[in-house]
Each structure stands twice: as structure tokens, then as C-alpha cells.
Write a protein that holds these residues in place. Structure first.
Motif, PDB file in Angstrom:
ATOM      1  N   MET A   1     -86.130 -19.765  28.953  1.00  0.00           N
ATOM      2  CA  MET A   1     -84.692 -19.984  29.050  1.00  0.00           C
ATOM      3  C   MET A   1     -83.970 -18.833  29.736  1.00  0.00           C
ATOM      4  N   ASP A   2     -84.656 -17.687  29.893  1.00  0.00           N
ATOM      5  CA  ASP A   2     -84.038 -16.590  30.631  1.00  0.00           C
ATOM      6  C   ASP A   2     -84.069 -16.835  32.134  1.00  0.00           C
ATOM      7  N   GLY A   3     -84.806 -17.853  32.571  1.00  0.00           N
ATOM      8  CA  GLY A   3     -84.874 -18.178  33.984  1.00  0.00           C
ATOM      9  C   GLY A   3     -85.726 -17.227  34.786  1.00  0.00           C
ATOM     10  N   VAL A   4     -86.407 -16.297  34.131  1.00  0.00           N
ATOM     11  CA  VAL A   4     -87.200 -15.279  34.821  1.00  0.00           C
ATOM     12  C   VAL A   4     -88.682 -15.386  34.470  1.00  0.00           C
ATOM     13  N   THR A   5     -88.982 -15.576  33.193  1.00  0.00           N
ATOM     14  CA  THR A   5     -90.360 -15.612  32.721  1.00  0.00           C
ATOM     15  C   THR A   5     -91.006 -16.952  33.065  1.00  0.00           C
ATOM     16  N   GLU A   6     -92.097 -16.914  33.853  1.00  0.00           N
ATOM     17  CA  GLU A   6     -92.801 -18.146  34.198  1.00  0.00           C
ATOM     18  C   GLU A   6     -93.806 -18.475  33.102  1.00  0.00           C
ATOM     19  N   VAL A   7     -93.684 -19.679  32.544  1.00  0.00           N
ATOM     20  CA  VAL A   7     -94.521 -20.113  31.430  1.00  0.00           C
ATOM     21  C   VAL A   7     -95.680 -20.973  31.916  1.00  0.00           C
ATOM     22  N   GLY A   8     -95.472 -21.729  32.959  1.00  0.00           N
ATOM     23  CA  GLY A   8     -96.499 -22.626  33.461  1.00  0.00           C
ATOM     24  C   GLY A   8     -96.058 -23.264  34.764  1.00  0.00           C
ATOM     25  N   LYS A   9     -96.732 -24.340  35.133  1.00  0.00           N
ATOM     26  CA  LYS A   9     -96.428 -24.960  36.419  1.00  0.00           C
ATOM     27  C   LYS A   9     -96.868 -26.421  36.404  1.00  0.00           C
TER      28      LYS A   9
END
Length: 257
Positions: free
Chosen positions: A195-203
Motif C-alpha cells: 500500500m506504500d506504492g513502493v514495495t514490490e510484493v509480486g507480479k
């Protein structure tokens, strides 16, 4: 279309080529919805839409079917669409549907419900619910565990994955250029972000399937990756998001061409 809770699960028929290896059924885990135990053991799902010869020859839209596999090629689930014939013909990729996802015991473990919305899809005004495409995820069927909804943006497709309490938990950000999704001869990536728009969790990736598959048919290949320790309900929601993205951007054969 009948209410999703009243739709009877039908036998999906052949679940793939003869001899297809299924992922072993894991033991039940306390607190995990039945059938989602598979997701505790994988960090990637490969989604292969089945080629419909009748549809390719006649251009008449048929119900979609998908094989969902792990990274070893073992089939984890089989998904089949329940939708109205008239909506498939008249509304095409924008139709409402119920997607039944069954395990290797032919038990429905996930149900996806997409309502029909005639005035939705524009990314500039998608912050208003009436203009936002969405899909709900149920596991077990009848119990909503999350919702994926389109969000407003200027250029990039944007989505929110909401939890059982309808609170945004993850974001999905698509490619900037629409031409990349329509004309690209390579993979198209949608990033799953915190939700911070920075941390990539997956794709979520729409994978290029080759000239014949892309141009002649509407059968698409997708992969979705996520952390191994991600909550299984959120993994199921990411699978639901993959279906929503497929129908919104890649179901139309004219786009594939």
C-alpha cells in the motif's frame, strides 16, 4: 445469470491432456479454507487457458477453461466459466461470469464472481464504484475472502486488492502504454505493490504464447508470483485479479491480433 450461490457446479470434463500430473493433495491446515492448502506450498501459479477449436473456427465466444499449475508443471486447479450465452455474444470481454475453480478431487475450492457493469472500464473515473470493474473471491464458495477493484488513474491500469473486511491491502499497477498490452509480442507485467506504492510484493505477467496462439485464438497464458509466506487468502485474491486482468485487456481477440 443466476445468483452465484445458486449456480450448480458442473463436471468440467477433461482437465488436460492424458496423463496430466496433479499436485498431491496436502493435509488440512487449521485456519486455512479447504482446498487452499495447496497455496501454502507454492510461490507461483501458471495459468493456461484451454484452446477452444470451435471458437477459433467460428469466432463465437465460448465459456473459458483454464489449467492452473505450479512451477513444476503439476496441475493445482482447474477453472471453468459459468456465463450467459447472450452476454458472451453481445458483451464479449465485459460480460458477467462466475468462475468455478476446482481441485484434483473435483471439489470447488474457490469461486470468482464478476458482476455486469455497463458503464465501467474508464481508468480516469474508476474511483467511482459504478465505473469500476471488480471481481469478488469466495473460499469456500459463498464466503467472500476478498475483492479486487479497478481504481482511477491517468495512464496506468490500477487495482486494489481488498481483504475480507473490504480494506485495501495490496495494489496492482499495470504498464504505462496501452499499446504494450494490445500490440506487444512479449510478456506484459502488472506489478503487485504494498500500500506504500513502493514495495514490490509480486507480479502478474501475461506471457507471449507465440504467433498462432495470440492471433488465431483467445487462449492466454499468465503467471502470478507472490511470497511463499503470503497469506493463502491473499494468494487466492491475486489469482482472482489475474482473471479480471485477462478479461479486461486480453480476452478480445481483436486485441490479441
Amino acid at each position: 445469470m443466476a445468483d452465484a450461490s445458486q449456480v450448480q457446479v458442473k463436471q468440467p470434463g477433461s482437465t488436460g491432456p492424458s496423463g496430466q500430473q496433479w499436485m498431491p493433495i496436502p493435509q488440512g491446515i487449521q485456519g486455512v479454507p479447504r482446498g487452499l492448502e495447496y497455496l501454502t506450498q507454492i510461490d507461483q501459479v501458471l495459468m493456461h487457458q484451454q484452446i477452444e477449436l470451435f471458437e477459433a473456427l467460428t469466432n463465437i465466444e465460448t465459456k473459458n477453461r483454464y489449467a492452473l499449475k505450479n512451477s513444476l508443471g503439476q496441475q493445482v486447479y482447474f477453472a471453468f466459466e459459468e456465463s450467459d450465452f447472450c452476454e458472451r455474444i453481445c458483451c464479449g470481454q465485459f460480460r458477467s461470469f462466475v468462475m468455478h475453480i476446482v481441485d484434483n478431487a473435483n471439489q470447488e475450492v474457490i469461486r470468482l464472481v464478476r458482476p455486469f457493469q455497463c458503464c465501467a472500464g474508464c481508468c480516469w473515473c474508476a474511483d467511482k464504484d459504478i465505473c469500476s470493474y471488480r471481481i469478488s473471491v469466495e473460499s469456500p464458495p459463498g464466503t467472500v475472502i476478498g475483492t479486487i477493484r479497478q481504481r482511477g488513474s491517468k495512464w496506468k491500469p490500477m487495482y486494489e486488492i481488498c481483504d475480507v473486511n473490504d480494506q485495501p491491502t495490496l495494489k496492482i499497477r499495470g504498464p504505462c502504454c496501452a499499446c504494450q498490452m494490445i500490440c506487444c509480442t512479449g510478456d506484459v507485467d502488472f506489478q503487485i505493490m504494498g500500500m506504500d506504492g513502493v514495495t514490490e510484493v509480486g507480479k502478474i505477467s501475461k506471457q507471449w504464447g507465440g504467433f498462432f496462439r495470440e492471433v488465431i485464438t483467445q487462449a492466454d497464458n499468465f503467471s502470478c508470483t507472490f511470497p511463499m509466506d503470503l497469506d493463502v487468502k491473499m494468494k487466492a485474491n491475486i489469482i482472482g485479479a489475474t482473471f479480471l486482468i485477462d478479461y479486461m485487456f486480453f480476452e478480445n481477440k481483436d486485441n490479441n491480433s
